[in-house]
Design a protein around this motif. Structure first.
Motif, PDB file in Angstrom:
ATOM      1  N   SER A  25       0.847  -1.192   0.000  1.00 16.30           N
ATOM      2  CA  SER A  25       0.000   0.000   0.000  1.00 16.30           C
ATOM      3  C   SER A  25       0.880   1.239   0.000  1.00 16.30           C
ATOM      4  O   SER A  25       2.061   1.178   0.344  1.00 16.30           O
ATOM      5  CB  SER A  25      -0.927   0.003   1.215  1.00 16.30           C
ATOM      6  OG  SER A  25      -0.184   0.044   2.406  1.00 16.30           O
ATOM      7  N   MET A  29       2.591  -0.578  -6.808  1.00 13.14           N
ATOM      8  CA  MET A  29       3.375  -1.798  -6.815  1.00 13.14           C
ATOM      9  C   MET A  29       3.683  -2.264  -8.237  1.00 13.14           C
ATOM     10  O   MET A  29       4.738  -2.838  -8.492  1.00 13.14           O
ATOM     11  CB  MET A  29       2.656  -2.924  -6.065  1.00 13.14           C
ATOM     12  CG  MET A  29       3.571  -4.086  -5.688  1.00 13.14           C
ATOM     13  SD  MET A  29       2.704  -5.494  -4.964  1.00 13.14           S
ATOM     14  CE  MET A  29       2.384  -6.486  -6.414  1.00 13.14           C
ATOM     15  N   ASP A  74      -0.726  -7.622  -9.364  1.00 12.00           N
ATOM     16  CA  ASP A  74      -0.684  -6.161  -9.286  1.00 12.00           C
ATOM     17  C   ASP A  74      -2.070  -5.546  -9.137  1.00 12.00           C
ATOM     18  O   ASP A  74      -2.211  -4.470  -8.556  1.00 12.00           O
ATOM     19  CB  ASP A  74       0.012  -5.598 -10.529  1.00 12.00           C
ATOM     20  CG  ASP A  74       1.503  -5.899 -10.547  1.00 12.00           C
ATOM     21  OD1 ASP A  74       2.097  -5.955 -11.632  1.00 12.00           O
ATOM     22  OD2 ASP A  74       2.088  -6.073  -9.450  1.00 12.00           O
ATOM     23  N   ASN A  77      -2.453  -5.582  -5.535  1.00 14.15           N
ATOM     24  CA  ASN A  77      -1.273  -5.145  -4.766  1.00 14.15           C
ATOM     25  C   ASN A  77      -0.758  -6.240  -3.838  1.00 14.15           C
ATOM     26  O   ASN A  77      -0.475  -6.000  -2.666  1.00 14.15           O
ATOM     27  CB  ASN A  77      -1.589  -3.884  -3.951  1.00 14.15           C
ATOM     28  CG  ASN A  77      -1.843  -2.681  -4.824  1.00 14.15           C
ATOM     29  OD1 ASN A  77      -1.157  -2.479  -5.839  1.00 14.15           O
ATOM     30  ND2 ASN A  77      -2.818  -1.878  -4.483  1.00 14.15           N
TER      31      ASN A  77
END
Length: 125
Positions: A25, A29, A74, A77
């Motif tokens: 976070s 990413m 992704d 994340n």
């Protein structure tokens, strides 16, 4: 700010499996090479695996090649490390890291931008 949180560690018998997860976070990413490293009791940090942006390429330490698999999601994340055929010598704290670069002959130091707090993996014989 960038934050990484690992989970999934635990106690497992030799030969067993675990899946480690890392939640990212505070940064994008998908734009970062990601990786895992570990630290066994009384030892230095040890490179485990990296995965490039878009999962284009993976790289593993010889000690885990063929047993561990790194992957990324992704869209959510998330970074993962699948640990199979675990050995007692795999016992360590496992850290997730963004921007991880494995040591090389030009720079013999493990380098990262951000890392998590780690998750303990203990393998009993």
């Amino acid at each position: 700010q960038a934050q990484l949180v690992e989970s999934g560690g635990g106690l497992v018998q030799a030969g067993g499996s675990l899946t480690l997860s890392c939640t990212a976070s505070g940064f994008t990413m998908s734009r970062s090479n990601m990786g895992w490293f570990r630290q066994a009791p009384g030892k230095e940090y040890e490179f485990v695996a990296t995965i490039t942006v878009n999962a284009g390429r993976t790289d593993y330490a010889d000690s885990v090649k063929g047993r561990f698999t790194i992957s990324r999601d992704d869209a959510n994340n998330m970074l993962y490390l699948q640990l199979n055929s675990l050995k007692p010598e795999d016992t360590a704290i496992y850290f997730c890291a963004a921007g991880l670069v494995r040591p090389s002959r030009f720079n013999p130091v493990l380098v990262w931008d951000t890392r998590g707090q780690g998750t303990q993996v203990t393998v009993s014989s």
